[in-house]
Design a protein around this motif. Structure first.
Motif, mmCIF file in Angstrom:
data_model
loop_
_atom_site.group_PDB
_atom_site.id
_atom_site.type_symbol
_atom_site.label_atom_id
_atom_site.label_comp_id
_atom_site.label_asym_id
_atom_site.label_seq_id
_atom_site.Cartn_x
_atom_site.Cartn_y
_atom_site.Cartn_z
ATOM 1 N N THR A 5 15.695 6.690 -8.027
ATOM 2 C CA THR A 5 14.263 6.591 -8.259
ATOM 3 C C THR A 5 13.903 5.420 -9.170
ATOM 4 O O THR A 5 14.525 5.260 -10.220
ATOM 5 C CB THR A 5 13.772 7.901 -8.916
ATOM 6 O OG1 THR A 5 14.169 8.992 -8.090
ATOM 7 C CG2 THR A 5 12.269 7.908 -9.094
ATOM 8 N N LYS A 40 3.820 3.529 -1.711
ATOM 9 C CA LYS A 40 4.595 3.737 -2.934
ATOM 10 C C LYS A 40 6.067 3.929 -2.594
ATOM 11 O O LYS A 40 6.425 4.692 -1.693
ATOM 12 C CB LYS A 40 4.073 4.953 -3.697
ATOM 13 C CG LYS A 40 4.827 5.197 -4.978
ATOM 14 C CD LYS A 40 4.242 6.328 -5.781
ATOM 15 C CE LYS A 40 5.152 6.554 -6.966
ATOM 16 N NZ LYS A 40 4.512 6.768 -8.189
ATOM 17 N N VAL A 41 6.943 3.254 -3.352
ATOM 18 C CA VAL A 41 8.397 3.389 -3.185
ATOM 19 C C VAL A 41 8.899 4.451 -4.152
ATOM 20 O O VAL A 41 8.737 4.322 -5.363
ATOM 21 C CB VAL A 41 9.120 2.048 -3.430
ATOM 22 C CG1 VAL A 41 10.629 2.236 -3.349
ATOM 23 C CG2 VAL A 41 8.652 0.995 -2.444
ATOM 24 N N LYS A 42 9.506 5.504 -3.601
ATOM 25 C CA LYS A 42 10.017 6.597 -4.434
ATOM 26 C C LYS A 42 11.535 6.590 -4.552
ATOM 27 O O LYS A 42 12.089 7.326 -5.364
ATOM 28 C CB LYS A 42 9.547 7.938 -3.886
ATOM 29 C CG LYS A 42 8.057 8.169 -4.074
ATOM 30 C CD LYS A 42 7.708 9.615 -3.841
ATOM 31 C CE LYS A 42 6.253 9.878 -4.152
ATOM 32 N NZ LYS A 42 5.933 11.299 -4.011
ATOM 33 N N LYS A 72 0.229 12.341 4.172
ATOM 34 C CA LYS A 72 0.520 11.330 3.151
ATOM 35 C C LYS A 72 1.941 10.819 3.359
ATOM 36 O O LYS A 72 2.805 11.540 3.862
ATOM 37 C CB LYS A 72 0.360 11.908 1.750
ATOM 38 C CG LYS A 72 -1.066 12.277 1.431
ATOM 39 C CD LYS A 72 -1.188 12.854 0.049
ATOM 40 C CE LYS A 72 -2.641 13.252 -0.219
ATOM 41 N NZ LYS A 72 -2.791 13.973 -1.468
ATOM 42 N N PHE A 84 5.235 7.959 1.849
ATOM 43 C CA PHE A 84 5.827 7.095 0.835
ATOM 44 C C PHE A 84 7.053 6.436 1.449
ATOM 45 O O PHE A 84 7.467 6.765 2.560
ATOM 46 C CB PHE A 84 6.165 7.875 -0.447
ATOM 47 C CG PHE A 84 7.171 8.983 -0.266
ATOM 48 C CD1 PHE A 84 8.537 8.737 -0.372
ATOM 49 C CD2 PHE A 84 6.753 10.283 0.001
ATOM 50 C CE1 PHE A 84 9.455 9.769 -0.220
ATOM 51 C CE2 PHE A 84 7.668 11.313 0.151
ATOM 52 C CZ PHE A 84 9.021 11.053 0.038
ATOM 53 N N THR A 97 0.812 -1.222 0.000
ATOM 54 C CA THR A 97 0.000 0.000 0.000
ATOM 55 C C THR A 97 0.848 1.276 0.000
ATOM 56 O O THR A 97 0.310 2.371 -0.134
ATOM 57 C CB THR A 97 -0.907 0.029 1.242
ATOM 58 O OG1 THR A 97 -0.093 -0.105 2.412
ATOM 59 C CG2 THR A 97 -1.927 -1.093 1.189
#
Length: 165
Positions: A50, A16-18, A91, A93, A14
């Motif tokens: 990234t 996000k990998v940045k 939020k 990440f 759930t």
């Protein structure tokens, strides 16, 4: 204020990998630290970057970034954990961290993204904590990577010889 929280283990689906960064070890237990020129002198960091749409997975991202930034080939990386970045709006990440053994360090080449040629330092994990200077969160990442390098990668010695490569 942005918060950084360290978690050992896999990144939840759930989140996000940045970023994907490598804690890369030589067979004698030294860690590779990437050094870039900065207005205030030198900025010490890990190699990585990234994820791109064409990367198959996080491992592919790490392998590509390590070649681009420090021209280094690695064995199969293992997930160490992730740094959760919680923004002011709530939020969040992930910034993934993986550990791997170095197979080969090539000559220094320009990073294709920015043309910079990074210095590379092999040092102890404990000195890397000080060089990188990411506070308690950074210390937890490096110490967990060292533990996994011993447990999963078979490292039994940790040289204290520093060397620019």
């Amino acid at each position: 204020m942005v918060k950084f929280i360290w978690h050992n283990g896999e990144v939840p689906a759930t989140l996000k990998v940045k970023q994907v960064y490598g804690l890369l070890f030589t067979k004698d237990g030294r860690m590779l630290v990437r050094i870039e020129k900065a207005p205030s002198g030198k900025n010490y960091s890990l190699a990585g970057g990234t994820p791109e749409a064409y990367d198959k997975d996080l491992e592919a991202t790490l392998r590509r970034e390590v070649i681009e930034e420090v021209n280094t080939k690695i064995d199969k990386p293992i997930m160490v954990g992730y740094q959760e970045v919680v923004l002011d709006d709530g939020k969040s990440f992930a910034q993934a961290r993986m550990v791997a053994l170095i197979k080969e360090i090539g000559e220094k080449l320009p990073d294709p993204d920015n043309g910079e040629i990074y210095e590379r330092l092999l040092t102890t994990p404990e000195k890397a904590i000080d060089y990188i200077n990411w506070g308690e969160v950074g210390k937890k990442q490096i110490l967990e990577a060292k533990r996994l390098a011993q447990e999963k990668l078979g490292l039994s010695e940790f040289s204290d010889v520093e060397e620019y490569v």
